[in-house]
Design a protein around this motif. Structure first.
Motif, PDB file in Angstrom:
ATOM      1  N   LYS A  15      48.800 -10.096  21.768  1.00 24.20           N
ATOM      2  CA  LYS A  15      49.655 -10.754  20.779  1.00 24.20           C
ATOM      3  C   LYS A  15      49.480 -12.269  20.840  1.00 24.20           C
ATOM      4  N   THR A  16      49.420 -12.820  22.044  1.00 27.02           N
ATOM      5  CA  THR A  16      49.203 -14.259  22.217  1.00 27.02           C
ATOM      6  C   THR A  16      47.832 -14.652  21.664  1.00 27.02           C
ATOM      7  N   PHE A  17      46.822 -13.852  21.990  1.00 27.73           N
ATOM      8  CA  PHE A  17      45.485 -14.142  21.488  1.00 27.73           C
ATOM      9  C   PHE A  17      45.449 -14.147  19.961  1.00 27.73           C
ATOM     10  N   LEU A  18      46.040 -13.146  19.341  1.00 29.44           N
ATOM     11  CA  LEU A  18      46.019 -13.067  17.877  1.00 29.44           C
ATOM     12  C   LEU A  18      46.753 -14.246  17.240  1.00 29.44           C
ATOM     13  N   THR A  19      47.838 -14.695  17.863  1.00 33.97           N
ATOM     14  CA  THR A  19      48.570 -15.861  17.356  1.00 33.97           C
ATOM     15  C   THR A  19      47.710 -17.115  17.445  1.00 33.97           C
ATOM     16  N   ILE A  20      47.078 -17.317  18.599  1.00 35.38           N
ATOM     17  CA  ILE A  20      46.205 -18.483  18.776  1.00 35.38           C
ATOM     18  C   ILE A  20      45.006 -18.393  17.840  1.00 35.38           C
ATOM     19  N   PHE A  21      44.426 -17.210  17.741  1.00 36.81           N
ATOM     20  CA  PHE A  21      43.277 -17.017  16.853  1.00 36.81           C
ATOM     21  C   PHE A  21      43.656 -17.357  15.413  1.00 36.81           C
ATOM     22  N   ALA A  22      44.809 -16.909  14.974  1.00 32.39           N
ATOM     23  CA  ALA A  22      45.260 -17.202  13.609  1.00 32.39           C
ATOM     24  C   ALA A  22      45.413 -18.705  13.398  1.00 32.39           C
ATOM     25  N   ALA A  23      45.949 -19.411  14.377  1.00 27.90           N
ATOM     26  CA  ALA A  23      46.110 -20.865  14.261  1.00 27.90           C
ATOM     27  C   ALA A  23      44.755 -21.561  14.206  1.00 27.90           C
ATOM     28  N   LEU A  79      34.119 -32.790  27.942  1.00 30.46           N
ATOM     29  CA  LEU A  79      34.540 -33.809  28.907  1.00 30.46           C
ATOM     30  C   LEU A  79      36.046 -33.816  29.174  1.00 30.46           C
ATOM     31  N   TYR A  80      36.846 -33.682  28.127  1.00 38.04           N
ATOM     32  CA  TYR A  80      38.285 -33.892  28.254  1.00 38.04           C
ATOM     33  C   TYR A  80      39.139 -32.654  27.986  1.00 38.04           C
ATOM     34  N   GLY A  81      38.518 -31.561  27.665  1.00 45.04           N
ATOM     35  CA  GLY A  81      39.254 -30.329  27.389  1.00 45.04           C
ATOM     36  C   GLY A  81      39.303 -30.030  25.903  1.00 45.04           C
ATOM     37  N   ARG A  82      38.973 -28.817  25.557  1.00 49.22           N
ATOM     38  CA  ARG A  82      38.892 -28.437  24.145  1.00 49.22           C
ATOM     39  C   ARG A  82      40.248 -28.413  23.457  1.00 49.22           C
ATOM     40  N   LYS A  83      41.260 -27.976  24.179  1.00 50.79           N
ATOM     41  CA  LYS A  83      42.590 -27.902  23.568  1.00 50.79           C
ATOM     42  C   LYS A  83      43.078 -29.293  23.180  1.00 50.79           C
ATOM     43  N   LEU A  84      42.971 -30.249  24.078  1.00 48.72           N
ATOM     44  CA  LEU A  84      43.406 -31.621  23.793  1.00 48.72           C
ATOM     45  C   LEU A  84      42.604 -32.226  22.637  1.00 48.72           C
ATOM     46  N   SER A  88      43.802 -33.377  18.888  1.00 50.67           N
ATOM     47  CA  SER A  88      43.450 -34.700  18.357  1.00 50.67           C
ATOM     48  C   SER A  88      42.771 -34.578  17.002  1.00 50.67           C
ATOM     49  N   ALA A  89      41.865 -33.610  16.876  1.00 46.37           N
ATOM     50  CA  ALA A  89      41.161 -33.414  15.606  1.00 46.37           C
ATOM     51  C   ALA A  89      42.130 -33.036  14.486  1.00 46.37           C
ATOM     52  N   ILE A  90      43.077 -32.142  14.777  1.00 43.36           N
ATOM     53  CA  ILE A  90      44.075 -31.768  13.766  1.00 43.36           C
ATOM     54  C   ILE A  90      44.886 -32.997  13.365  1.00 43.36           C
ATOM     55  N   THR A  91      45.296 -33.784  14.340  1.00 43.66           N
ATOM     56  CA  THR A  91      46.099 -34.970  14.061  1.00 43.66           C
ATOM     57  C   THR A  91      45.341 -35.953  13.178  1.00 43.66           C
ATOM     58  N   ILE A  92      44.084 -36.197  13.490  1.00 45.64           N
ATOM     59  CA  ILE A  92      43.262 -37.111  12.677  1.00 45.64           C
ATOM     60  C   ILE A  92      43.071 -36.550  11.276  1.00 45.64           C
ATOM     61  N   PHE A  93      42.815 -35.254  11.181  1.00 43.77           N
ATOM     62  CA  PHE A  93      42.652 -34.613   9.872  1.00 43.77           C
ATOM     63  C   PHE A  93      43.933 -34.753   9.038  1.00 43.77           C
ATOM     64  N   LEU A  94      45.076 -34.507   9.648  1.00 45.23           N
ATOM     65  CA  LEU A  94      46.345 -34.596   8.913  1.00 45.23           C
ATOM     66  C   LEU A  94      46.660 -36.037   8.525  1.00 45.23           C
ATOM     67  N   LEU A  95      46.364 -36.986   9.393  1.00 41.08           N
ATOM     68  CA  LEU A  95      46.548 -38.394   9.053  1.00 41.08           C
ATOM     69  C   LEU A  95      45.663 -38.776   7.866  1.00 41.08           C
ATOM     70  N   VAL A 187      51.278 -26.863  16.097  1.00 32.49           N
ATOM     71  CA  VAL A 187      52.371 -26.371  16.957  1.00 32.49           C
ATOM     72  C   VAL A 187      51.938 -25.132  17.729  1.00 32.49           C
ATOM     73  N   VAL A 188      51.289 -24.196  17.047  1.00 32.58           N
ATOM     74  CA  VAL A 188      50.878 -22.948  17.715  1.00 32.58           C
ATOM     75  C   VAL A 188      49.841 -23.234  18.792  1.00 32.58           C
ATOM     76  N   VAL A 189      48.866 -24.066  18.492  1.00 35.06           N
ATOM     77  CA  VAL A 189      47.820 -24.371  19.474  1.00 35.06           C
ATOM     78  C   VAL A 189      48.385 -25.170  20.639  1.00 35.06           C
ATOM     79  N   SER A 190      49.386 -25.980  20.387  1.00 33.41           N
ATOM     80  CA  SER A 190      49.975 -26.822  21.436  1.00 33.41           C
ATOM     81  C   SER A 190      50.853 -26.034  22.394  1.00 33.41           C
ATOM     82  N   SER A 191      51.319 -24.880  21.977  1.00 32.62           N
ATOM     83  CA  SER A 191      52.236 -24.127  22.847  1.00 32.62           C
ATOM     84  C   SER A 191      51.500 -23.310  23.891  1.00 32.62           C
TER      85      SER A 191
END
Length: 191
Positions: A15-23, A79-84, A88-95, A187-191
């Protein structure tokens, strides 16, 4: 038997995987959709902002930035972690999306689309890398194939959504639609 260089995927509840995958797919869909939705609105944008001679740059700036940024995001993810980096990429895209909708002239729109494209490059590369981290090597091709279907869907619905927004709302909404959808993915990816 998996290849010796393949890292084992962590055990994640289905269930967690499917939620993350959907995000992840939702974020990829935003980047893919933005490539198709804008084309329909270009005549209206040209009418409102002027700059018909520079109109092709509205799409080209996005594509160039996304293409150039993709390998950079991949390296930053290593280098810095894919999640982080994905956050960052989502934030830049939304900005970039918010600023594109607020553009007062064609030059601003081109600049903000470039910013948006920089984020989009990360959405594509890092979503696929994150899927690879979550899925065992034997299953990666299947799940990455599912993720790639967002490009087909975006190719069909993008022009329809762009036309509907231009006809019934206004062209900035082709950018503003990214904000709530991207926020959910973030939000989903950050949790």
């Amino acid at each position: 038997m998996s290849a010796p260089y393949a890292a084992p995927a962590p055990e994640v509840p289905r269930k967690t995987f499917l939620t993350i995958f959907a995000a992840l797919v939702l974020a990829m869909f935003l980047a893919a959709l933005d490539q198709t939705i804008v084309a329909t609105a270009l005549p209206t944008i040209a009418g409102d902002l002027g700059g018909v001679t520079h109109l092709a740059w509205v799409i080209t700036a996005y594509m160039l930035a996304a293409t150039a940024a993709t390998p950079l995001w991949g390296k930053l993810g290593d280098l810095y972690g894919r999640k982080l980096m994905f956050q960052s990429a989502i934030t830049i895209f939304l900005l970039g999306s918010a600023l594109s909708g607020l553009s007062a002239n064609i030059g601003q729109l081109i600049g903000f689309r470039t910013l948006q494209g920089l984020g989009a490059g990360g959405l594509m590369a890092l979503a696929m890398a994150l899927i690879a981290e979550l899925v065992p090597p034997r299953e990666r091709g299947k799940w990455q194939g599912y993720a790639q279907s967002c490009f087909v869907i975006a190719g069909v619905v993008g022009p329809l959504i762009g036309g509907a927004f231009v006809d019934h709302l206004s062209w900035p909404w082709i950018f503003y639609i990214n904000l709530p959808i991207g926020a959910v993915a973030l939000v989903v990816v950050s949790s």
